[in-house]
Write an enzyme that holds these catalytic residues in place. Structure first.
Site, PDB file in Angstrom:
ATOM      1  N   GLY A 112      -9.026 -16.387  -5.878  1.00 12.43           N
ATOM      2  CA  GLY A 112      -9.947 -16.785  -6.958  1.00 12.43           C
ATOM      3  C   GLY A 112      -9.561 -16.261  -8.334  1.00 12.43           C
ATOM      4  O   GLY A 112     -10.151 -16.661  -9.336  1.00 12.43           O
ATOM      5  N   HIS A 163     -37.917 -38.223 -20.138  1.00 17.99           N
ATOM      6  CA  HIS A 163     -38.851 -37.433 -20.948  1.00 17.99           C
ATOM      7  C   HIS A 163     -39.778 -36.641 -20.048  1.00 17.99           C
ATOM      8  O   HIS A 163     -40.289 -37.208 -19.076  1.00 17.99           O
ATOM      9  CB  HIS A 163     -39.686 -38.350 -21.842  1.00 17.99           C
ATOM     10  CG  HIS A 163     -40.726 -37.599 -22.611  1.00 17.99           C
ATOM     11  ND1 HIS A 163     -40.408 -36.860 -23.733  1.00 17.99           N
ATOM     12  CD2 HIS A 163     -42.061 -37.420 -22.376  1.00 17.99           C
ATOM     13  CE1 HIS A 163     -41.513 -36.281 -24.178  1.00 17.99           C
ATOM     14  NE2 HIS A 163     -42.538 -36.597 -23.376  1.00 17.99           N
TER      15      HIS A 163
HETATM   16  C1  LIG Z   1     -14.967 -11.493 -18.424  1.00 18.56           C
HETATM   17  C2  LIG Z   1     -14.426 -12.895 -18.431  1.00 18.56           C
HETATM   18  C3  LIG Z   1     -15.305 -13.957 -18.438  1.00 18.56           C
HETATM   19  C4  LIG Z   1     -14.819 -15.253 -18.432  1.00 18.56           C
HETATM   20  N1  LIG Z   1     -15.712 -16.279 -18.427  1.00 18.56           N
HETATM   21  C5  LIG Z   1     -15.270 -17.544 -18.407  1.00 18.56           C
HETATM   22  C6  LIG Z   1     -16.182 -18.628 -18.350  1.00 18.56           C
HETATM   23  O1  LIG Z   1     -17.392 -18.440 -18.311  1.00 18.56           O
HETATM   24  N2  LIG Z   1     -15.680 -19.884 -18.315  1.00 18.56           N
HETATM   25  C7  LIG Z   1     -14.339 -20.122 -18.351  1.00 18.56           C
HETATM   26  O2  LIG Z   1     -13.940 -21.285 -18.328  1.00 18.56           O
HETATM   27  N3  LIG Z   1     -13.447 -19.123 -18.415  1.00 18.56           N
HETATM   28  C8  LIG Z   1     -13.878 -17.836 -18.430  1.00 18.56           C
HETATM   29  N4  LIG Z   1     -12.977 -16.812 -18.445  1.00 18.56           N
HETATM   30  C9  LIG Z   1     -11.539 -17.143 -18.479  1.00 18.56           C
HETATM   31  C10 LIG Z   1     -11.036 -17.527 -17.088  1.00 18.56           C
HETATM   32  O3  LIG Z   1     -11.293 -16.474 -16.204  1.00 18.56           O
HETATM   33  C11 LIG Z   1      -9.555 -17.838 -17.146  1.00 18.56           C
HETATM   34  O4  LIG Z   1      -9.323 -18.836 -18.110  1.00 18.56           O
HETATM   35  C12 LIG Z   1      -9.052 -18.347 -15.798  1.00 18.56           C
HETATM   36  O5  LIG Z   1      -9.275 -17.396 -14.783  1.00 18.56           O
HETATM   37  C13 LIG Z   1      -7.555 -18.661 -15.858  1.00 18.56           C
HETATM   38  O6  LIG Z   1      -7.149 -19.124 -14.625  1.00 18.56           O
HETATM   39  P1  LIG Z   1      -5.634 -18.977 -14.138  1.00 18.56           P
HETATM   40  O7  LIG Z   1      -5.593 -19.636 -12.812  1.00 18.56           O
HETATM   41  O8  LIG Z   1      -4.718 -19.438 -15.189  1.00 18.56           O
HETATM   42  O9  LIG Z   1      -5.379 -17.407 -13.981  1.00 18.56           O
HETATM   43  P2  LIG Z   1      -6.177 -16.208 -13.345  1.00 18.56           P
HETATM   44  O10 LIG Z   1      -7.561 -16.563 -12.987  1.00 18.56           O
HETATM   45  O11 LIG Z   1      -5.955 -15.055 -14.232  1.00 18.56           O
HETATM   46  O12 LIG Z   1      -5.439 -15.969 -11.962  1.00 18.56           O
HETATM   47  C14 LIG Z   1      -4.111 -15.536 -11.887  1.00 18.56           C
HETATM   48  C15 LIG Z   1      -3.891 -14.878 -10.544  1.00 18.56           C
HETATM   49  O13 LIG Z   1      -2.499 -14.668 -10.380  1.00 18.56           O
HETATM   50  C16 LIG Z   1      -2.299 -13.461  -9.694  1.00 18.56           C
HETATM   51  N5  LIG Z   1      -0.937 -13.020  -9.969  1.00 18.56           N
HETATM   52  C17 LIG Z   1      -0.386 -12.695 -11.165  1.00 18.56           C
HETATM   53  N6  LIG Z   1       0.919 -12.398 -11.025  1.00 18.56           N
HETATM   54  C18 LIG Z   1       1.189 -12.540  -9.708  1.00 18.56           C
HETATM   55  C19 LIG Z   1       2.362 -12.392  -8.939  1.00 18.56           C
HETATM   56  N7  LIG Z   1       3.539 -12.067  -9.490  1.00 18.56           N
HETATM   57  N8  LIG Z   1       2.280 -12.608  -7.603  1.00 18.56           N
HETATM   58  C20 LIG Z   1       1.101 -12.941  -7.010  1.00 18.56           C
HETATM   59  N9  LIG Z   1      -0.029 -13.108  -7.700  1.00 18.56           N
HETATM   60  C21 LIG Z   1       0.019 -12.922  -9.030  1.00 18.56           C
HETATM   61  C22 LIG Z   1      -3.368 -12.540 -10.271  1.00 18.56           C
HETATM   62  O14 LIG Z   1      -3.640 -11.472  -9.369  1.00 18.56           O
HETATM   63  C23 LIG Z   1      -4.535 -13.508 -10.416  1.00 18.56           C
HETATM   64  O15 LIG Z   1      -5.369 -13.460  -9.268  1.00 18.56           O
HETATM   65  C24 LIG Z   1     -13.423 -15.490 -18.426  1.00 18.56           C
HETATM   66  C25 LIG Z   1     -12.530 -14.416 -18.404  1.00 18.56           C
HETATM   67  C26 LIG Z   1     -13.023 -13.132 -18.409  1.00 18.56           C
HETATM   68  C27 LIG Z   1     -12.057 -11.992 -18.374  1.00 18.56           C
END
Ligand SMILES: Cc1cc2nc3c(=O)[nH]c(=O)nc-3n(C[C@H](O)[C@H](O)[C@H](O)COP(=O)(O)OP(=O)(O)OC[C@H]3O[C@@H](n4cnc5c(N)ncnc54)[C@H](O)[C@@H]3O)c2cc1C
Length: 463
Positions: free
Chosen positions: A40, A442
């Site tokens: 996740g 409404h």
């Molecule tokens: C406090 C907070 C609140 C937020 N609220 C919102 C919101 O309400 N709505 C919204 O749209 N966005 C929100 N965001 C932003 C949102 O969380 C991110 O935009 C989103 O998670 C990005 O998704 P992603 O899949 O690119 O990366 P991520 O969710 O960052 O996932 C990347 C994953 O890759 C894994 N990983 C990294 N390198 C490696 C590796 N070499 N090998 C194996 N695994 C690895 C990490 O452990 C991580 O689990 C929020 C962020 C924060 C911090």
């Protein structure tokens, strides 16, 4: 050499896990590498979901303590059980991350547990075992951006990760950065009783937001007790016996100042995460801001390696990452995957919420586009009055000549849900008149959207 896959996705955040599921649905053999103990990504573990759980709980607390008497509901001695609130947050996160694990099993996506490193085109090392794949997808997300002079320890000087875990309500919380994350998490602790001071370098809050909306939003947050120090540069933060001292100075010049707090939240933004991925060794190019550089089809400069989500350009939002995951999986399957970047909603989950989509008034002015504005306040919406939630308004920006909706901005109750109507309308190329002529139930908050659409042509009915 061990098992071979059609696709290996590195990172199981909303970008990576959705890409993996969609690729599996399309008949590909898929693995997803994740180093965290649960699936996740940032979103489900330390981002969107835990922050929304605490926003909901703190809103319930605040409402029970301050919002019920007006409805004729008297509740005596409202008290906070923070340990239970935090435990509930943990349960919400747990249910969500287990849900992704279930979806992986259902779709036969293999979870490779550990850190992934690209060792060559088509080869990913996980814990010393090299797996092969026709396509590798980088979906490794982002981390909090550090600020020179500030050492984060996640107990006193914290990022969003640490501030979500506090087990006592701080007396004074200093938030560095008036962006979405800082304002949401500042609101959580304000509602639970903390004094909250938000220090921001710029002379406004949430810089990407329509300026008129941002100004109203700041006024509302100020009424809720958040204090703002805009145009102020933080130069350092040091831990002391009972908290931390933040040093700051006016951006325009002037005397430096110290402010003490028991907790300091560093929330100045996020930066792409690619540590230990081996990108430099394989020759994957980055852009001018250190993000993985991709073309319109998410391909990097190295054949067979793609990237999506926070690690590439574009808004750092979970739904943007998810849609890129779907689009890329479809492209890899030979279909026509596509993301419409001009119609990506963005929501601040404060009370009231703020939601926007498309262009701001400033962007339209800057681009020299002639536009009309339609606005409608929630004070004139029957449902909002019944709810006792009349702060804010709907603002729709439409092309002056064609009436096509170019942007929409909502400050008000459930704005994050209301914006979906305008996202749908904009995807279908709707004019403001199209929305104005739709029959809206409404009394509903959505009637404010209809009235704002009517107001574009100067013919709102209820104001
Ligand atoms: C406090 C907070 C609140 C937020 N609220 C919102 C919101 O309400 N709505 C919204 O749209 N966005 C929100 N965001 C932003 C949102 O969380 C991110 O935009 C989103 O998670 C990005 O998704 P992603 O899949 O690119 O990366 P991520 O969710 O960052 O996932 C990347 C994953 O890759 C894994 N990983 C990294 N390198 C490696 C590796 N070499 N090998 C194996 N695994 C690895 C990490 O452990 C991580 O689990 C929020 C962020 C924060 C911090």
């Amino acid at each position: 050499m061990s098992e071979s896959f059609d696709v290996i996705v590195i990172g199981a955040g909303p970008g990576g896990y959705v890409c993996a599921i969609r690729a599996a649905q399309l008949g590909m053999k898929v693995a997803c590498v994740e180093q965290r103990a649960t699936l996740g990504g940032t979103c489900l573990n330390i981002g969107c979901i835990p922050s929304k759980a605490l926003l909901q709980s703190s809103e319930e607390f605040h409402h029970a303590a301050h919002g019920l008497a007006d409805h004729g509901v008297n509740v005596a001695n409202v008290s906070l059980d923070l340990a239970r609130m935090q435990a509930r947050k943990g349960e919400v996160v747990g249910a969500n991350v287990k849900g992704v694990e279930f979806l992986f099993k259902k779709n036969k996506v293999t979870w490779l547990k550990g850190a992934g490193r690209i060792v060559a085109t088509g080869q990913v090392d996980v814990n010393g075992t090299v797996y092969t794949a026709r396509h590798i997808v980088i979906a490794t997300g982002s981390d909090s951006t550090p600020l020179p002079g500030i050492a984060v320890d996640e107990t006193t000087i914290v990022t969003s990760t640490g501030v979500l875990e506090l087990n006592t309500v701080p007396k004074h919380l200093i938030v560095i950065g008036a962006g979405v994350i800082g304002l949401e998490l500042g609101s959580v602790w304000r509602r639970l009783g903390a004094e909250v001071t938000v220090v921001e370098f710029l002379d406004r809050i949430v810089p990407s937001m329509d300026e008129e909306v941002a100004k109203h939003f700041q006024r509302i947050l100020t009424k809720q007790g958040l204090k703002f120090r805009l145009g102020t540069k933080v130069t350092g933060a040091t831990k002391c016996a009972d908290g931390a001292t933040v040093t700051m100075e006016p951006v325009k010049g002037g005397a430096a100042e110290e402010l003490k707090a028991d907790i300091v939240l560093l929330a100045i933004g996020r930066r792409p995460h690619m540590d230990g991925l081996g990108l430099a060794e394989v020759g994957v190019a980055l852009d001018e801001r250190g993000r993985v550089k991709t073309d319109a089809h998410y391909a990097t400069n190295i054949a067979g390696i793609y990237a999506i989500g926070d690690v590439i350009a574009g808004p750092m939002l979970a739904h943007k990452a998810e849609d890129e995951g779907v689009a890329l999986a479809e492209l890899l399957a030979g279909q026509a995957g596509h993301v419409n970047y001009s119609v990506i909603p963005s929501v601040v989950y404060t009370d009231p919420e703020v939601a926007s989509i498309g262009q701001t008034e400033e962007e339209l002015k800057h681009a020299g586009v002639a536009y009309s504005v339609g606005k409608f306040p929630f004070t004139a919406n029957g449902r909002a009055r019944a709810m006792g939630a009349t702060d804010g308004f709907v603002k729709i920006l439409a092309d002056k000549t064609t009436d096509r909706i170019l942007g929409a901005h909502i400050l008000g109750p459930d704005a994050g849900t209301l914006i979906a109507e305008l996202a749908t309308a904009m995807e279908f190329g709707a004019s403001a008149e199209d929305v104005a002529r739709i029959c809206h139930a409404h009394p509903s908050l959505n009637e404010a959207v209809k009235e704002a659409a009517l107001a574009v042509a100067g013919r709102a009915l209820h104001i």
